[in-house]
Design an enzyme around this catalytic site. Sequence first.
Site, PDB file in Angstrom:
ATOM      1  N   GLY A  13       0.807  -1.145   0.000  1.00  0.00           N
ATOM      2  CA  GLY A  13       0.000   0.000   0.000  1.00  0.00           C
ATOM      3  C   GLY A  13       0.880   1.248   0.000  1.00  0.00           C
ATOM      4  N   PHE A  39       1.524  -3.845   9.529  1.00  0.00           N
ATOM      5  CA  PHE A  39       1.826  -5.030  10.338  1.00  0.00           C
ATOM      6  C   PHE A  39       3.174  -4.755  11.011  1.00  0.00           C
ATOM      7  CE2 PHE A  39       3.697  -9.286  10.744  1.00  0.00           C
ATOM      8  CZ  PHE A  39       2.709  -9.902  11.476  1.00  0.00           C
ATOM      9  N   PHE A  95      -3.212 -13.163   4.096  1.00  0.00           N
ATOM     10  CA  PHE A  95      -3.529 -12.567   5.392  1.00  0.00           C
ATOM     11  C   PHE A  95      -4.910 -11.913   5.452  1.00  0.00           C
ATOM     12  CE2 PHE A  95       1.217 -11.945   4.961  1.00  0.00           C
ATOM     13  CZ  PHE A  95       1.537 -13.044   5.746  1.00  0.00           C
ATOM     14  N   ALA A 153       5.094  -1.889  -8.147  1.00  0.00           N
ATOM     15  CA  ALA A 153       5.009  -0.872  -7.095  1.00  0.00           C
ATOM     16  C   ALA A 153       6.094   0.209  -7.194  1.00  0.00           C
ATOM     17  CB  ALA A 153       5.059  -1.547  -5.731  1.00  0.00           C
ATOM     18  N   LYS A 204      -3.012 -13.932 -13.294  1.00  0.00           N
ATOM     19  CA  LYS A 204      -1.780 -13.545 -14.015  1.00  0.00           C
ATOM     20  C   LYS A 204      -0.530 -13.909 -13.215  1.00  0.00           C
ATOM     21  CE  LYS A 204      -0.371  -9.941 -11.522  1.00  0.00           C
ATOM     22  NZ  LYS A 204       0.958  -9.712 -10.972  1.00  0.00           N
ATOM     23  N   ARG A 268       8.004 -10.050  -9.455  1.00  0.00           N
ATOM     24  CA  ARG A 268       8.731 -10.920  -8.519  1.00  0.00           C
ATOM     25  C   ARG A 268       8.555 -12.392  -8.859  1.00  0.00           C
ATOM     26  NH1 ARG A 268       5.654  -8.127  -3.573  1.00  0.00           N
ATOM     27  NH2 ARG A 268       4.032  -8.396  -5.138  1.00  0.00           N
ATOM     28  N   ASN A 269       7.325 -12.748  -9.296  1.00  0.00           N
ATOM     29  CA  ASN A 269       7.077 -14.155  -9.651  1.00  0.00           C
ATOM     30  C   ASN A 269       8.008 -14.583 -10.786  1.00  0.00           C
ATOM     31  OD1 ASN A 269       4.611 -15.051  -8.056  1.00  0.00           O
ATOM     32  ND2 ASN A 269       3.904 -13.102  -8.902  1.00  0.00           N
ATOM     33  N   LYS A 295       6.018 -11.359  -0.340  1.00  0.00           N
ATOM     34  CA  LYS A 295       5.430 -12.685  -0.559  1.00  0.00           C
ATOM     35  C   LYS A 295       5.297 -12.965  -2.059  1.00  0.00           C
ATOM     36  CE  LYS A 295       4.711 -13.492   3.782  1.00  0.00           C
ATOM     37  NZ  LYS A 295       6.042 -13.706   4.314  1.00  0.00           N
ATOM     38  N   GLN A 297       3.132 -14.605  -4.817  1.00  0.00           N
ATOM     39  CA  GLN A 297       1.732 -15.001  -4.894  1.00  0.00           C
ATOM     40  C   GLN A 297       1.461 -16.098  -5.931  1.00  0.00           C
ATOM     41  OE1 GLN A 297       1.316 -11.112  -4.297  1.00  0.00           O
ATOM     42  NE2 GLN A 297       0.855 -11.768  -2.238  1.00  0.00           N
TER      43      GLN A 297
HETATM   44  P1  NAD Z   1       4.357  -8.076  -0.070  1.00  0.00           P
HETATM   45  O1  NAD Z   1       4.410  -9.231  -0.958  1.00  0.00           O
HETATM   46  O2  NAD Z   1       5.434  -7.074  -0.111  1.00  0.00           O
HETATM   47  O3  NAD Z   1       4.236  -8.710   1.402  1.00  0.00           O
HETATM   48  C1  NAD Z   1       4.775  -8.098   2.499  1.00  0.00           C
HETATM   49  C2  NAD Z   1       3.667  -7.389   3.254  1.00  0.00           C
HETATM   50  O4  NAD Z   1       2.941  -8.342   4.059  1.00  0.00           O
HETATM   51  C3  NAD Z   1       4.257  -6.387   4.201  1.00  0.00           C
HETATM   52  O5  NAD Z   1       3.528  -5.214   4.068  1.00  0.00           O
HETATM   53  C4  NAD Z   1       4.026  -7.014   5.588  1.00  0.00           C
HETATM   54  O6  NAD Z   1       3.842  -6.060   6.570  1.00  0.00           O
HETATM   55  C5  NAD Z   1       2.750  -7.787   5.341  1.00  0.00           C
HETATM   56  N1  NAD Z   1       2.565  -8.855   6.321  1.00  0.00           N
HETATM   57  C6  NAD Z   1       3.465  -9.752   6.758  1.00  0.00           C
HETATM   58  N2  NAD Z   1       2.896 -10.574   7.680  1.00  0.00           N
HETATM   59  C7  NAD Z   1       1.603 -10.173   7.805  1.00  0.00           C
HETATM   60  C8  NAD Z   1       0.501 -10.628   8.575  1.00  0.00           C
HETATM   61  N3  NAD Z   1       0.589 -11.658   9.408  1.00  0.00           N
HETATM   62  N4  NAD Z   1      -0.679  -9.983   8.439  1.00  0.00           N
HETATM   63  C9  NAD Z   1      -0.794  -8.962   7.589  1.00  0.00           C
HETATM   64  N5  NAD Z   1       0.211  -8.465   6.834  1.00  0.00           N
HETATM   65  C10 NAD Z   1       1.393  -9.079   6.929  1.00  0.00           C
HETATM   66  O7  NAD Z   1       2.994  -7.285  -0.266  1.00  0.00           O
HETATM   67  P2  NAD Z   1       2.627  -6.302  -1.463  1.00  0.00           P
HETATM   68  O8  NAD Z   1       3.658  -6.284  -2.515  1.00  0.00           O
HETATM   69  O9  NAD Z   1       2.199  -5.037  -0.811  1.00  0.00           O
HETATM   70  O10 NAD Z   1       1.350  -6.968  -2.082  1.00  0.00           O
HETATM   71  C11 NAD Z   1       0.091  -6.871  -1.448  1.00  0.00           C
HETATM   72  C12 NAD Z   1      -0.979  -7.166  -2.453  1.00  0.00           C
HETATM   73  O11 NAD Z   1      -0.974  -6.131  -3.448  1.00  0.00           O
HETATM   74  C13 NAD Z   1      -0.778  -8.478  -3.207  1.00  0.00           C
HETATM   75  O12 NAD Z   1      -2.006  -9.118  -3.425  1.00  0.00           O
HETATM   76  C14 NAD Z   1      -0.180  -8.057  -4.508  1.00  0.00           C
HETATM   77  O13 NAD Z   1      -0.429  -8.959  -5.557  1.00  0.00           O
HETATM   78  C15 NAD Z   1      -0.850  -6.732  -4.726  1.00  0.00           C
HETATM   79  N6  NAD Z   1      -0.081  -5.870  -5.617  1.00  0.00           N
HETATM   80  C16 NAD Z   1       1.239  -5.805  -5.538  1.00  0.00           C
HETATM   81  C17 NAD Z   1       1.943  -5.001  -6.445  1.00  0.00           C
HETATM   82  C18 NAD Z   1       3.393  -4.904  -6.406  1.00  0.00           C
HETATM   83  O14 NAD Z   1       4.009  -4.450  -7.387  1.00  0.00           O
HETATM   84  N7  NAD Z   1       3.990  -5.283  -5.311  1.00  0.00           N
HETATM   85  C19 NAD Z   1       1.294  -4.266  -7.376  1.00  0.00           C
HETATM   86  C20 NAD Z   1      -0.039  -4.337  -7.410  1.00  0.00           C
HETATM   87  C21 NAD Z   1      -0.716  -5.132  -6.506  1.00  0.00           C
HETATM   88  P1  13P Z   2       4.668  -9.516  -8.913  1.00  0.00           P
HETATM   89  O1  13P Z   2       3.875  -9.866  -7.681  1.00  0.00           O
HETATM   90  O2  13P Z   2       4.999 -10.710  -9.773  1.00  0.00           O
HETATM   91  O3  13P Z   2       5.852  -8.681  -8.599  1.00  0.00           O
HETATM   92  O4  13P Z   2       3.727  -8.570  -9.795  1.00  0.00           O
HETATM   93  C1  13P Z   2       3.495  -7.284  -9.375  1.00  0.00           C
HETATM   94  C2  13P Z   2       2.258  -6.797 -10.021  1.00  0.00           C
HETATM   95  O5  13P Z   2       1.187  -7.275  -9.727  1.00  0.00           O
HETATM   96  C3  13P Z   2       2.411  -5.743 -11.050  1.00  0.00           C
HETATM   97  O6  13P Z   2       1.180  -5.319 -11.560  1.00  0.00           O
END
Ligand code: NAD
Ligand code: 13P
Length: 341
Positions: A13, A39, A95, A153, A204, A268-269, A295, A297
């Site tokens: 976020g 968290f 989570f 992100a 995806k 990342r995947n 994480k 996914q």
């Molecule tokens: P991440 O993969 O970076 O995971 C780490 C996050 O998980 C940290 O914020 C951590 O505080 C939190 N965490 C760890 N343990 C926890 C617990 N027990 N309870 C709650 N939170 C906990 O997370 P992200 O990249 O922010 O992805 C979050 C979602 O947003 C995912 O579904 C992802 O697909 C989506 N998303 C990610 C991106 C990206 O580029 N990273 C872009 C768009 C959408």
């Molecule tokens: P990854 O989780 O594979 O990094 O993808 C990030 C994403 O969802 C970009 O839109």
Amino acid sequence: MLITECISLFHRGSAVAKIVGGNVQKYDHIQNEVKMWVFEEQVDGQNLTEIINAKHENVKYLPGIKLPENIVACPDLIKTCEDATMLVFVVPHQFVASVCRQLKGKISPKCKAISLIKGVDVEENDNGFRLITDMIQDSLGIRACMLSGANIATEVAEERFCETTIGYRNKADGELFKEIFNTPTFRVNIVEDVVGVELCGALKNIIAIGGGLVDGLKLGDNTKAAIIRIGLYEMRKFAKMFYADVKDETFFESCGVADLVTTCAGGRNRKVAEAHVTTGKSFDQLEKEMLGGQKLQGTSTAKDMYGILSKKGLCKEFPLMTTIYRICYEDLPPIRIVEDI
Ligand code: NAD
Ligand code: 13P
């Protein structure tokens, strides 16, 4: 002007917190302070929330990016969300059930939610899974939209131009969240298809593992393009098989083909799947070694989807998703990605 709105953001976020924090300052009817539930973790012996509030930077998950000062990190989930009239969910899908359990009964029924979470929840219902937006709606009794797109992100946070898609059931909700997220470098399009947007985002991640496997095998761009095309075909087939109302046009939005392309190029995947081929290490080990607490996914979603497909006798109809699951969990040699599809 009366200040009535308050937004709670869940973690990394942080990239969207930057957008939301900037946007709310433009509107008199929205409270300027945006609470972000974090968290709590220790970083160099200090609470991450305290570091974020002192430095206006998420030093662990989004280093080097300044957050607006109206973003306030809080470690207490209930206190962060109890007065909110808009909730933005951005936790890894693993989570979200526990987050919803803790918030049940504590959220105003007038509150509106939007999920940015790319994944589904496995459930013993007819489909075998539940959408995250449905979980939010059912457990909290509030309406939920879905935002998903080609949104790596770090690039979003650096304000490099991209597009994203908001799926809505109620148009006013879609327009409200467009106001909150749209900027000149983060262009929002709204569509009346929450389910299509959500399933694109979840599925995806599985195909991105395939993209990384062919990179690790050094099979080249044509093979990568084939994985993307077959992946998009299987994503649409899956979505329409389980939800007949999903719209074909959604797959041409940022949440569809564009996210698939970006995730197979820079996600990342992809990165971890490539390393699985070049090092022979397991996905679990590589997640710990390469992602610094983030994480993966795609592997868990591949497992969830394989469970559903195998129970329903549908594996042969989804050869790419099935093969990716088998490479991740059954030690199938990575080259089978092109032999079995
Ligand atoms: P991440 O993969 O970076 O995971 C780490 C996050 O998980 C940290 O914020 C951590 O505080 C939190 N965490 C760890 N343990 C926890 C617990 N027990 N309870 C709650 N939170 C906990 O997370 P992200 O990249 O922010 O992805 C979050 C979602 O947003 C995912 O579904 C992802 O697909 C989506 N998303 C990610 C991106 C990206 O580029 N990273 C872009 C768009 C959408
Ligand atoms: P990854 O989780 O594979 O990094 O993808 C990030 C994403 O969802 C970009 O839109």
